[in-house]
Design a protein around this motif. Structure first.
Motif, PDB file in Angstrom:
ATOM      1  N   ALA A 112      -7.562  -3.006  11.423  1.00  0.00           N
ATOM      2  CA  ALA A 112      -8.493  -2.446  10.440  1.00  0.00           C
ATOM      3  C   ALA A 112      -8.315  -0.930  10.340  1.00  0.00           C
ATOM      4  O   ALA A 112      -8.306  -0.371   9.232  1.00  0.00           O
ATOM      5  CB  ALA A 112      -9.927  -2.798  10.805  1.00  0.00           C
ATOM      6  N   GLU A 113      -8.153  -0.258  11.471  1.00  0.00           N
ATOM      7  CA  GLU A 113      -7.953   1.194  11.462  1.00  0.00           C
ATOM      8  C   GLU A 113      -6.689   1.570  10.697  1.00  0.00           C
ATOM      9  O   GLU A 113      -6.682   2.520   9.917  1.00  0.00           O
ATOM     10  CB  GLU A 113      -7.893   1.733  12.885  1.00  0.00           C
ATOM     11  N   GLY A 114      -5.615   0.807  10.897  1.00  0.00           N
ATOM     12  CA  GLY A 114      -4.369   1.063  10.178  1.00  0.00           C
ATOM     13  C   GLY A 114      -4.515   0.858   8.683  1.00  0.00           C
ATOM     14  O   GLY A 114      -4.004   1.651   7.877  1.00  0.00           O
ATOM     15  N   MET A 115      -5.225  -0.179   8.294  1.00  0.00           N
ATOM     16  CA  MET A 115      -5.435  -0.449   6.874  1.00  0.00           C
ATOM     17  C   MET A 115      -6.312   0.642   6.237  1.00  0.00           C
ATOM     18  O   MET A 115      -6.016   1.112   5.138  1.00  0.00           O
ATOM     19  CB  MET A 115      -6.057  -1.828   6.681  1.00  0.00           C
ATOM     20  N   HIS A 116      -7.361   1.043   6.934  1.00  0.00           N
ATOM     21  CA  HIS A 116      -8.234   2.096   6.407  1.00  0.00           C
ATOM     22  C   HIS A 116      -7.477   3.421   6.282  1.00  0.00           C
ATOM     23  O   HIS A 116      -7.675   4.159   5.314  1.00  0.00           O
ATOM     24  CB  HIS A 116      -9.478   2.261   7.277  1.00  0.00           C
ATOM     25  N   TYR A 117      -6.613   3.711   7.236  1.00  0.00           N
ATOM     26  CA  TYR A 117      -5.821   4.937   7.181  1.00  0.00           C
ATOM     27  C   TYR A 117      -4.900   4.916   5.965  1.00  0.00           C
ATOM     28  O   TYR A 117      -4.827   5.881   5.210  1.00  0.00           O
ATOM     29  CB  TYR A 117      -5.018   5.097   8.476  1.00  0.00           C
ATOM     30  N   PHE A 118      -4.189   3.806   5.758  1.00  0.00           N
ATOM     31  CA  PHE A 118      -3.255   3.732   4.633  1.00  0.00           C
ATOM     32  C   PHE A 118      -3.976   3.798   3.286  1.00  0.00           C
ATOM     33  O   PHE A 118      -3.594   4.538   2.395  1.00  0.00           O
ATOM     34  CB  PHE A 118      -2.412   2.451   4.691  1.00  0.00           C
ATOM     35  N   PHE A 119      -5.027   3.005   3.135  1.00  0.00           N
ATOM     36  CA  PHE A 119      -5.717   2.920   1.845  1.00  0.00           C
ATOM     37  C   PHE A 119      -6.769   4.012   1.656  1.00  0.00           C
ATOM     38  O   PHE A 119      -7.321   4.151   0.559  1.00  0.00           O
ATOM     39  CB  PHE A 119      -6.364   1.540   1.673  1.00  0.00           C
ATOM     40  N   GLY A 120      -7.056   4.774   2.703  1.00  0.00           N
ATOM     41  CA  GLY A 120      -8.049   5.836   2.594  1.00  0.00           C
ATOM     42  C   GLY A 120      -9.429   5.313   2.211  1.00  0.00           C
ATOM     43  O   GLY A 120     -10.207   6.015   1.566  1.00  0.00           O
ATOM     44  N   GLY A 121      -9.709   4.054   2.594  1.00  0.00           N
ATOM     45  CA  GLY A 121     -11.001   3.462   2.257  1.00  0.00           C
ATOM     46  C   GLY A 121     -11.094   2.973   0.824  1.00  0.00           C
ATOM     47  O   GLY A 121     -12.086   2.378   0.423  1.00  0.00           O
ATOM     48  N   ARG A 122     -10.059   3.200   0.019  1.00  0.00           N
ATOM     49  CA  ARG A 122     -10.036   2.756  -1.383  1.00  0.00           C
ATOM     50  C   ARG A 122      -9.106   1.549  -1.495  1.00  0.00           C
ATOM     51  O   ARG A 122      -7.950   1.675  -1.868  1.00  0.00           O
ATOM     52  CB  ARG A 122      -9.582   3.889  -2.291  1.00  0.00           C
ATOM     53  N   PHE A 123      -9.653   0.401  -1.167  1.00  0.00           N
ATOM     54  CA  PHE A 123      -8.854  -0.817  -1.151  1.00  0.00           C
ATOM     55  C   PHE A 123      -8.659  -1.365  -2.555  1.00  0.00           C
ATOM     56  O   PHE A 123      -9.548  -1.243  -3.400  1.00  0.00           O
ATOM     57  CB  PHE A 123      -9.523  -1.871  -0.261  1.00  0.00           C
ATOM     58  N   PRO A 124      -7.506  -1.991  -2.790  1.00  0.00           N
ATOM     59  CA  PRO A 124      -7.271  -2.589  -4.112  1.00  0.00           C
ATOM     60  C   PRO A 124      -8.180  -3.795  -4.337  1.00  0.00           C
ATOM     61  O   PRO A 124      -8.712  -4.367  -3.384  1.00  0.00           O
ATOM     62  CB  PRO A 124      -5.796  -3.014  -4.045  1.00  0.00           C
ATOM     63  N   ASN A 125      -8.339  -4.147  -5.567  1.00  0.00           N
ATOM     64  CA  ASN A 125      -9.128  -5.328  -5.927  1.00  0.00           C
ATOM     65  C   ASN A 125      -8.232  -6.546  -5.747  1.00  0.00           C
ATOM     66  O   ASN A 125      -7.670  -7.068  -6.701  1.00  0.00           O
ATOM     67  CB  ASN A 125      -9.629  -5.205  -7.367  1.00  0.00           C
ATOM     68  N   SER A 126      -8.088  -6.956  -4.505  1.00  0.00           N
ATOM     69  CA  SER A 126      -7.162  -8.036  -4.152  1.00  0.00           C
ATOM     70  C   SER A 126      -7.719  -8.800  -2.956  1.00  0.00           C
ATOM     71  O   SER A 126      -8.536  -8.280  -2.203  1.00  0.00           O
ATOM     72  CB  SER A 126      -5.805  -7.433  -3.795  1.00  0.00           C
ATOM     73  N   THR A 127      -7.243 -10.006  -2.789  1.00  0.00           N
ATOM     74  CA  THR A 127      -7.665 -10.807  -1.632  1.00  0.00           C
ATOM     75  C   THR A 127      -6.784 -10.545  -0.416  1.00  0.00           C
ATOM     76  O   THR A 127      -7.056 -11.057   0.655  1.00  0.00           O
ATOM     77  CB  THR A 127      -7.624 -12.309  -1.964  1.00  0.00           C
ATOM     78  N   SER A 128      -5.720  -9.757  -0.607  1.00  0.00           N
ATOM     79  CA  SER A 128      -4.855  -9.451   0.527  1.00  0.00           C
ATOM     80  C   SER A 128      -4.397  -7.993   0.466  1.00  0.00           C
ATOM     81  O   SER A 128      -4.266  -7.410  -0.607  1.00  0.00           O
ATOM     82  CB  SER A 128      -3.654 -10.395   0.570  1.00  0.00           C
ATOM     83  N   TYR A 129      -4.192  -7.428   1.643  1.00  0.00           N
ATOM     84  CA  TYR A 129      -3.714  -6.061   1.803  1.00  0.00           C
ATOM     85  C   TYR A 129      -2.489  -6.114   2.701  1.00  0.00           C
ATOM     86  O   TYR A 129      -2.166  -7.151   3.268  1.00  0.00           O
ATOM     87  CB  TYR A 129      -4.766  -5.171   2.463  1.00  0.00           C
ATOM     88  N   HIS A 130      -1.842  -4.985   2.871  1.00  0.00           N
ATOM     89  CA  HIS A 130      -0.700  -4.976   3.782  1.00  0.00           C
ATOM     90  C   HIS A 130      -0.928  -3.979   4.909  1.00  0.00           C
ATOM     91  O   HIS A 130      -1.665  -3.007   4.772  1.00  0.00           O
ATOM     92  CB  HIS A 130       0.611  -4.678   3.052  1.00  0.00           C
ATOM     93  N   LEU A 131      -0.302  -4.281   6.019  1.00  0.00           N
ATOM     94  CA  LEU A 131      -0.217  -3.377   7.153  1.00  0.00           C
ATOM     95  C   LEU A 131       1.249  -3.010   7.251  1.00  0.00           C
ATOM     96  O   LEU A 131       2.084  -3.856   7.581  1.00  0.00           O
ATOM     97  CB  LEU A 131      -0.697  -4.062   8.445  1.00  0.00           C
ATOM     98  N   SER A 132       1.560  -1.772   6.910  1.00  0.00           N
ATOM     99  CA  SER A 132       2.949  -1.316   6.857  1.00  0.00           C
ATOM    100  C   SER A 132       3.125  -0.137   7.801  1.00  0.00           C
ATOM    101  O   SER A 132       2.667   0.975   7.508  1.00  0.00           O
ATOM    102  CB  SER A 132       3.316  -0.915   5.426  1.00  0.00           C
ATOM    103  N   LEU A 133       3.761  -0.379   8.917  1.00  0.00           N
ATOM    104  CA  LEU A 133       3.847   0.633   9.965  1.00  0.00           C
ATOM    105  C   LEU A 133       4.643   1.870   9.572  1.00  0.00           C
ATOM    106  O   LEU A 133       4.358   2.968  10.050  1.00  0.00           O
ATOM    107  CB  LEU A 133       4.433   0.022  11.239  1.00  0.00           C
ATOM    108  N   ASP A 134       5.633   1.719   8.700  1.00  0.00           N
ATOM    109  CA  ASP A 134       6.479   2.852   8.331  1.00  0.00           C
ATOM    110  C   ASP A 134       5.984   3.618   7.108  1.00  0.00           C
ATOM    111  O   ASP A 134       6.653   4.538   6.641  1.00  0.00           O
ATOM    112  CB  ASP A 134       7.919   2.380   8.096  1.00  0.00           C
ATOM    113  N   PHE A 135       4.825   3.257   6.580  1.00  0.00           N
ATOM    114  CA  PHE A 135       4.292   3.921   5.387  1.00  0.00           C
ATOM    115  C   PHE A 135       3.327   5.036   5.772  1.00  0.00           C
ATOM    116  O   PHE A 135       2.597   4.929   6.749  1.00  0.00           O
ATOM    117  CB  PHE A 135       3.528   2.921   4.514  1.00  0.00           C
TER     118      PHE A 135
END
Length: 172
Positions: A112-135
């Motif tokens: 969850a911390e990794g996803m919040h960091y990548f998306f900056g709390g602004r998640f897309p309107n989608s049922t799935s997100y990605h966890l991308s370590l190199d991004f």
């Protein structure tokens, strides 16, 4: 240009990841049970004789290294009835034909911390997100000194970190 992966190949990759995690756990003396279907929402339960249980979701990257697609619910792990400290996401990296795939044993909170960091709390309107370590985080990819998601969550420390599951081997 990457070719589209068939549903059959995706299913085989998913199963390969689940069996790999189950195998690595049993090699270490842990009891496991694979969960088929949607009964509890986790792929594997690992447990010990003292009654400790680890609920494990397995995600497999077979096309792009260090990039996994997860359900949106992993961005808000506090909404699950199972205690947060008992939930894990094992991310298997089978991309590039690696014969000995890496397995990251992430606590659900770290995902969850990794996803919040990548998306900056602004998640897309989608049922799935990605966890991308190199991004790097969205909108900050060209900034100097900005950490990748993997660096931010110290992903390397979760590589084969089976001890984090908090279960004891049933055999020594």
């Amino acid at each position: 240009m990457k070719t589209r992966v068939s549903n059959e190949r995706k299913n085989l990759n998913r199963l390969a990841g689940e069996f790999l995690v189950a195998s690595r756990l049993t090699q270490r003396g842990h009891m496991v049970t694979l969960q088929w279907g949607t009964t509890i929402g986790y792929d594997i339960l690992a447990f010990d004789k003292a009654g400790h249980v680890a609920f494990i979701e397995v995600k497999t990257a077979a096309q792009t290294s260090k990039r996994w697609i997860l359900q949106a619910k992993y961005a808000t792990p506090e909404n699950d009835r199972i205690p947060l400290e008992r939930r894990f996401v094992c991310c298997v990296d089978m991309a590039d034909g690696n014969p000995n795939p890496d397995v990251y044993v992430f606590p659900a909170k770290v995902v969850a911390e990794g996803m919040h960091y990548f998306f900056g709390g602004r998640f897309p309107n989608s049922t799935s997100y990605h966890l991308s370590l190199d991004f790097k985080p969205q909108g900050r990819t060209k900034e100097e000194g900005i950490q990748t998601v993997g660096d931010r969550i110290d992903a390397a420390s979760y590589l084969d970190a089976w001890h984090l599951l908090g279960i004891e081997p049933v055999v020594g």
